[in-house]
Write a protein that holds these residues in place. Structure first.
Motif, PDB file in Angstrom:
ATOM      1  N   SER A 262       0.813  -1.321   0.139  1.00  0.00           N
ATOM      2  CA  SER A 262      -0.009   0.124   0.192  1.00  0.00           C
ATOM      3  C   SER A 262       0.806   1.394   0.082  1.00  0.00           C
ATOM      4  O   SER A 262       0.606   2.238  -0.796  1.00  0.00           O
ATOM      5  N   LEU A 263       1.855   1.240   0.562  1.00  0.00           N
ATOM      6  CA  LEU A 263       2.764   2.422   0.894  1.00  0.00           C
ATOM      7  C   LEU A 263       3.400   2.778  -0.475  1.00  0.00           C
ATOM      8  O   LEU A 263       3.684   3.793  -0.927  1.00  0.00           O
ATOM      9  N   ALA A 264       4.027   1.569  -1.167  1.00  0.00           N
ATOM     10  CA  ALA A 264       4.624   1.726  -2.351  1.00  0.00           C
ATOM     11  C   ALA A 264       3.527   2.375  -3.694  1.00  0.00           C
ATOM     12  O   ALA A 264       3.835   3.130  -4.207  1.00  0.00           O
ATOM     13  N   PHE A 265       2.505   1.834  -3.413  1.00  0.00           N
ATOM     14  CA  PHE A 265       1.184   2.512  -4.199  1.00  0.00           C
ATOM     15  C   PHE A 265       0.993   3.894  -4.134  1.00  0.00           C
ATOM     16  O   PHE A 265       1.120   4.573  -5.038  1.00  0.00           O
ATOM     17  N   LEU A 266       1.066   4.113  -2.740  1.00  0.00           N
ATOM     18  CA  LEU A 266       1.022   5.643  -2.497  1.00  0.00           C
ATOM     19  C   LEU A 266       1.961   6.520  -2.938  1.00  0.00           C
ATOM     20  O   LEU A 266       1.880   7.402  -3.517  1.00  0.00           O
ATOM     21  N   ALA A 267       3.169   5.994  -2.875  1.00  0.00           N
ATOM     22  CA  ALA A 267       4.430   6.789  -3.023  1.00  0.00           C
ATOM     23  C   ALA A 267       4.472   6.703  -4.651  1.00  0.00           C
ATOM     24  O   ALA A 267       5.023   8.047  -5.231  1.00  0.00           O
ATOM     25  N   PHE A 268       3.967   5.963  -5.289  1.00  0.00           N
ATOM     26  CA  PHE A 268       4.078   5.998  -6.927  1.00  0.00           C
ATOM     27  C   PHE A 268       2.960   6.507  -7.622  1.00  0.00           C
ATOM     28  O   PHE A 268       3.047   6.565  -8.816  1.00  0.00           O
TER      29      PHE A 268
END
Length: 411
Positions: A262-268
């Protein structure tokens, strides 16, 4: 882009409310229901509303003409009702009251969800919609993080506090949207001064009909959307079981591992929108689909928690490439006047996947074991990739009514 960030407040409030709903309502239901399957069914009410009500609401908003615009009347009705019923859920006094508040909240949220999403392409030129979708998804992800980060300590103080805060945030965001978001006058003006907020336009260049939206390209895109959401929703719903039963993780470690995705999705979210605008939505989506095909297929052979989390981080980046660009693409293949209708269709297909995926993938796990979860998810991405082959690029030719110009200037 200032208006896009302001519109993002609406998505922040929606995501915050849903995150709290999904986190705590199962706990309320568990006080009355012993069956996990029944609790799970009760938690899919929103998907049924999304399937059957949101396409109609989105289509209706396309034909609405009022002094408030096409979409705003639905926000003005749905958001206050959603805030009220969300606040009432933890104050229930029995099972019947709980279910009643759940149904009324889901109904209220369905009134304004498609019109809110459709506002983004309404106020954004076509060539900027992927960046705009990245912004609103970023804001939505931020709302979920705030819900989890602040909701838990507030819930410990009193179960109603996080829901009350979410309701207040929703009302605040409505005030901001009403004050600063103005829809394009060429799409909202009707010239006769009528004050009926749900008057429909009778003299359009041709009527907007749902059945007319299903051209060849749209059908292939919808097929791809269905298959990648089947893969994603199945993994999201069953990952904690996979982590605990197959990898041997604790409940907390398994749940925490999904945070990396989820955090990788948010960052990208923002970069993937920029990439879609620069290189084309279909190309970036295809990159994401093929990337997740490889990632999900690789996880089948991984039992190391560290390596699993690394792959989930990379998977979150690829998921951003897909999810940020898919909605602007489905909108770009239709006419400007059909944005709400196509938004509803998008939600219908994604909700159908959300309803069907967990039980189907759960059955596959029962038949073949837990490694079949990511093998099935990888197959879903492969089927999505095959659907992409049949879809044309971002826009159709001008003769078919595709969006080839920016919308009129925002007043």
């Amino acid at each position: 882009m200032r208006k896009t960030w302001l519109l993002g407040l609406g998505f922040l409030s929606i995501s915050m409310t849903w995150a709290l709903y999904n986190a705590f309502v199962p706990l309320f239901l568990a006080n009355y229901l012993k069956s996990a399957a029944m609790i799970g069914f009760m938690m899919t009410i929103d998907n049924y509303f999304a399937m059957f009500l949101q396409p109609w609401i989105g289509h209706r908003s396309d034909k609405t003409r009022s002094k408030y615009g096409r979409r705003m009347p639905y926000l003005l009705i749905g958001m206050p009702l959603g805030a009220v019923f969300a606040t009432l859920i933890p104050l229930h006094t029995g099972f019947v009251a709980l279910v009643l508040f759940m149904v009324l909240m889901n109904l209220s949220m369905s009134i304004f969800r498609s019109p809110t999403v459709a506002l983004m392409p309404d106020i954004t030129p076509e060539n900027s919609r992927t960046q705009a979708n990245g912004i609103i998804n970023f804001m939505g992800g931020l709302g979920s993080i705030l819900a989890f980060g602040l909701g838990a300590p507030l819930y410990k103080q009193a179960p109603y506090l996080p829901f009350l805060c979410a309701g207040l945030v929703m009302l605040f965001s409505l005030v901001i949207l009403k004050s600063f978001i103005k829809e394009p006058i060429a799409l909202t003006g009707y010239g006769d001064g009528s004050s009926n907020p749900f008057q429909t336009e009778r003299e359009t260049r041709s009527p907007i009909r749902i059945k007319d939206q299903f051209d060849r390209t749209t059908l292939f895109i919808l097929g791809a959307i269905f298959f990648w959401f089947v893969a994603y929703q199945g993994v999201e719903a069953l990952f904690t079981l996979y982590g605990t039963k197959y990898i041997g993780m604790s409940d907390n470690d398994a749940a925490f591992s999904l945070t990396f995705f989820s955090l990788a999705f948010l960052a990208f979210a923002l970069p993937s929108g920029w990439l879609g605008a620069k290189y084309g939505k279909k190309r970036i989506i295809a990159l994401g689909v093929l990337g997740l095909f490889v990632i999900f297929g690789s996880i089948v052979f991984v039992k190391s928690v560290l390596l699993l989390r690394v792959l989930l981080v990379v998977g979150g980046l690829f998921w951003a490439c897909i999810n940020i660009n898919s909605y602007p693409w489905i909108v770009a293949t239709g006419r400007e006047e059909s944005i709400g209708t196509r938004t509803g269709i998008y939600y219908f297909v994604s909700s159908l996947a959300a309803i069907s995926s967990p039980p189907v993938l759960g059955w596959i796990i029962d038949m073949f074991g837990y490694p079949a979860l990511f093998a099935s998810a990888s197959l879903g991405m492969l089927l999505a990739a095959l659907c992409l082959i049949g879809a044309r690029n971002d826009n159709r030719s001008a003769g078919t009514g595709a969006i080839d110009q920016a919308p009129p200037a925002i007043q």
